[in-house]
Design a protein around this motif. Sequence first.
Motif, PDB file in Angstrom:
ATOM      1  N   THR A 189       0.943  -1.196  -0.214  1.00  0.00           N
ATOM      2  CA  THR A 189      -0.437   0.352  -0.205  1.00  0.00           C
ATOM      3  C   THR A 189       0.743   1.113   0.392  1.00  0.00           C
ATOM      4  O   THR A 189       1.843   1.478   0.084  1.00  0.00           O
ATOM      5  N   TYR A 190       0.463   2.144  -0.326  1.00  0.00           N
ATOM      6  CA  TYR A 190       0.907   3.368  -0.553  1.00  0.00           C
ATOM      7  C   TYR A 190       0.997   4.369   0.197  1.00  0.00           C
ATOM      8  O   TYR A 190      -0.125   4.863   0.835  1.00  0.00           O
ATOM      9  N   ASP A 191       1.439   4.620   1.459  1.00  0.00           N
ATOM     10  CA  ASP A 191       1.057   6.157   2.095  1.00  0.00           C
ATOM     11  C   ASP A 191       1.561   7.419   1.757  1.00  0.00           C
ATOM     12  O   ASP A 191       2.167   7.497   1.016  1.00  0.00           O
ATOM     13  N   THR A 192       0.045   8.137   1.781  1.00  0.00           N
ATOM     14  CA  THR A 192       0.081   9.219   1.343  1.00  0.00           C
ATOM     15  C   THR A 192       0.469  10.247   2.509  1.00  0.00           C
ATOM     16  O   THR A 192       0.452   9.890   3.452  1.00  0.00           O
ATOM     17  N   ARG A 202       9.505  14.633   0.451  1.00  0.00           N
ATOM     18  CA  ARG A 202       9.548  13.897  -0.592  1.00  0.00           C
ATOM     19  C   ARG A 202      10.079  14.458  -1.383  1.00  0.00           C
ATOM     20  O   ARG A 202      10.663  14.131  -3.009  1.00  0.00           O
ATOM     21  N   HIS A 216       8.444   6.029  -2.505  1.00  0.00           N
ATOM     22  CA  HIS A 216       7.731   4.661  -2.293  1.00  0.00           C
ATOM     23  C   HIS A 216       9.224   4.668  -2.481  1.00  0.00           C
ATOM     24  O   HIS A 216       9.030   3.352  -2.107  1.00  0.00           O
ATOM     25  N   ASN A 270       6.540  11.618  -5.136  1.00  0.00           N
ATOM     26  CA  ASN A 270       5.769  11.281  -4.439  1.00  0.00           C
ATOM     27  C   ASN A 270       6.212   9.618  -4.880  1.00  0.00           C
ATOM     28  O   ASN A 270       6.412   8.357  -3.687  1.00  0.00           O
ATOM     29  N   MET A 271       6.772   9.303  -5.789  1.00  0.00           N
ATOM     30  CA  MET A 271       6.550   8.170  -6.578  1.00  0.00           C
ATOM     31  C   MET A 271       8.461   7.702  -5.548  1.00  0.00           C
ATOM     32  O   MET A 271       8.786   6.488  -5.407  1.00  0.00           O
TER      33      MET A 271
END
Length: 85
Positions: free
Chosen positions: A5-8, A18, A71, A67-68
């Motif tokens: 899952t991706y933590d925003t 970021r 992540h 963000n990518m």
Amino acid sequence: MNFGTYDTPETRSDFELRFHYMHNFIKQGKLYVNANVSMEGILKVRKLPNGRIDFLSVNEQARLNANMMYHMRNFKLTDNIDPVE
């Protein structure tokens, strides 16, 4: 391949972390972009006089890239994929 899952980011400091990570990633020469891909959004990100990120200058492309990169910072290539050299 399993993706977690991706933590925003929830706070300004999360967003800035970021973008600073992405900035360091670019400075180290670890960002490879095809010549046909526009990086205009990242190039337009500005800093305020106090050193914080000016979020009015951040567009969707820059936000998604930051963000990518954050992540995927611990992503390890599997043995059947050749890294770009």
